[in-house]
Design a protein around this motif. Structure first.
Motif, PDB file in Angstrom:
ATOM      1  N   GLY A 139     -21.112   5.385  54.497  1.00  0.00           N
ATOM      2  CA  GLY A 139     -20.397   5.798  55.701  1.00  0.00           C
ATOM      3  C   GLY A 139     -19.849   4.611  56.480  1.00  0.00           C
TER       4      GLY A 139
ATOM      5  N   SER B 234     -15.721   3.934  56.754  1.00  0.00           N
ATOM      6  CA  SER B 234     -15.035   3.966  58.049  1.00  0.00           C
ATOM      7  C   SER B 234     -14.408   2.623  58.395  1.00  0.00           C
ATOM      8  CB  SER B 234     -16.023   4.392  59.147  1.00  0.00           C
ATOM      9  OG  SER B 234     -17.147   3.532  59.171  1.00  0.00           O
TER      10      SER B 234
ATOM     11  N   HIS C  81     -11.128   5.618  50.281  1.00  0.00           N
ATOM     12  CA  HIS C  81     -10.700   5.171  51.609  1.00  0.00           C
ATOM     13  C   HIS C  81     -10.593   3.657  51.689  1.00  0.00           C
ATOM     14  CE1 HIS C  81     -11.762   9.301  52.604  1.00  0.00           C
ATOM     15  NE2 HIS C  81     -11.121   9.153  53.743  1.00  0.00           N
TER      16      HIS C  81
ATOM     17  N   PHE D 278     -11.365   1.972  55.972  1.00  0.00           N
ATOM     18  CA  PHE D 278     -10.274   2.895  56.279  1.00  0.00           C
ATOM     19  C   PHE D 278      -9.638   2.559  57.618  1.00  0.00           C
ATOM     20  CE2 PHE D 278      -8.604   7.236  57.384  1.00  0.00           C
ATOM     21  CZ  PHE D 278      -7.660   7.285  56.369  1.00  0.00           C
ATOM     22  N   GLY D 279     -10.471   2.183  58.587  1.00  0.00           N
ATOM     23  CA  GLY D 279      -9.942   1.774  59.884  1.00  0.00           C
ATOM     24  C   GLY D 279      -9.048   0.548  59.775  1.00  0.00           C
TER      25      GLY D 279
END
Length: 427
Positions: free
Chosen positions: A102, A106, A50, A109-110
């Motif tokens: 995590g 996130s 990601h 990827f965001g």
């Protein structure tokens, strides 16, 4: 069948590129995934997968082209940076590694989605197809991509072969590796780099969403078939290659079917088969082993009970009816009957008119189970200082798995005792 032969004849250049690219991707990433799995860092692959998206977008923004080499360099930089940040957060804070993964996953990827959205609204005609990095598009592989795949695959496999012993020691005994002077930190960076390379080279085929499966699933499947790292690496590569060929074949026979997801689906099916049917670690083998152990424990408990009923008077030829056995110990009736019948067929018992009698072999085996039980009770009271009325259940559990070698060590440790904690004679 005709399509099958046409596919493997490589009549179509595009089919050749897709198939070879898929095999190189799946095989090389599976090899690196073995070390990632054994290091218990399986989630790292998902984080890297990601985290490469913002690198791809930034490389496109800065270069203005979709040159695969430039995009992969950008992906490699952000993917590698994500692992450095995960290690930094874990080392410098109280946050656990899974939480750090995590967070990084996130956030990166965001950022990647924001950059991708910005590119799509920029009006740059060259951005067409850039979103394929999200879900992959193996069918679009060309000769240039195949060259890059080949180079990266050779690098990954060469590094694995050259540093095989060092990586093996890092996976199984990091403390010992530090003790003998191995550059553990350097090896960790090497493994990090290999993991990022494996992920980066595969995103064009299966995308950032599915790449973690290509990294870990073949390794997990291979782990169920062997305990040897060398064999595991070969099996993982073969499983990955088979899934790559199969996914390309499905895409060839059904053009509407995407190659990447089919590769992941097939390798997942292979993994599920391995989890279920692997001879030593699979679910079926485990269930069979548990049932066999349960039956063996029941049989040994029956022999032990028959021996105990007769040991005081040494009247081993006195028949013991079923109801006497059930009065002394609450065996399930059906299981007890089955166990007695099995022991008879094995030559440990004889069935006569008034009940069951131990044979010479049955007396020997029953004596050994009783001896192990009482030796272990004595060990628990002397060395673990447990009360004598609290050791029976523990001895019942372990007496069935004590090997002859451990039995000899118990005898030596206890100085060849005669009586157990309850003053019963140890036969």
């Amino acid at each position: 069948m005709k399509e099958f032969f046409e596919f493997f004849s490589f009549a179509d250049a595009n089919v050749r590129f897709v198939t070879l690219g898929s095999v190189l991707l799946a095989g090389s990433s599976a090899v690196v995934g073995c070390f990632t799995l054994l290091r218990k860092r399986a989630l790292v692959g998902d984080a890297v997968a990601h985290a490469v998206l913002p690198g791809v977008c930034l490389a496109f923004i800065l270069s203005g082209t979709k040159n695969p080499l430039i995009l992969l360099i950008g992906a490699f930089i952000t993917g590698w940076l994500s692992l450095i940040i995960i290690d930094f957060i874990t080392a410098k804070s109280r946050i656990k590694e899974d939480t750090a993964i995590g967070l990084v996953l996130s956030v990166f990827f965001g950022i990647g989605i924001l950059l991708l959205t910005s590119i799509q609204h920029s009006g740059n005609a060259a951005q067409s197809g850039l979103d394929k990095f999200l879900f992959g598009n193996a069918a679009s592989l060309v000769g240039e991509d195949l060259i890059i795949f080949s180079i990266v695959a050779v690098l990954l496999l060469t590094a694995t072969v050259v540093f095989y012993k060092e990586l093996k020691l890092l996976c199984f005994d990091e403390v010992y590796a530090k003790t003998i002077g191995f550059p553990v930190r350097g090896l960790e960076l090497l493994l990090t780099t290999l993991t990022v390379l494996a992920v980066v080279v595969g995103i064009q085929a299966v995308g950032v969403v599915l790449m973690a499966a290509m990294l870990i699933t073949p390794a997990a499947a291979a782990r169920f078939w062997t305990d040897k790292l060398g064999v595991m690496l070969v099996l993982a590569a073969v499983i990955g290659a088979i899934s790559g060929v199969s996914g390309a074949f499905v895409s060839y026979t059904a053009p509407a079917m995407p190659t990447g997801p089919w590769i992941v689906l097939i390798v997942s099916l292979i993994a599920t088969f391995s989890f279920a049917f692997a001879p030593n670690k699979g679910w079926i083998a485990r269930i069979v082993r548990q049932r066999l152990n349960k039956k063996r424990i029941l049989e040994e408990n029956l022999l032990k009970l028959l021996y105990q009923l007769s040991e005081n008077k040494q009247d081993f030829h006195t028949p013991r009816p079923m109801h006497e056995l059930l009065d002394k110990r609450s065996f399930p009736v059906k299981e007890a009957a089955s166990g007695l019948a099995k022991l008879k067929s094995q030559g440990y018992l004889e069935k006569i008119k008034d009940g069951w009698v131990l044979t010479a072999e049955g007396i020997t085996r029953g004596r050994r189970v009783v001896r192990l039980h009482r030796l272990w009770e004595l060990y628990l009271t002397q060395y673990l200082h447990l009360a004598s009325d609290h050791v029976h259940e523990d001895a019942e559990t372990i007496e069935h798995i004590i090997t002859p070698e451990l039995e000899k060590r118990l005898l030596v440790e206890l100085n060849f005792p005669i009586l157990d904690p309850h003053s019963s004679k140890i036969p």
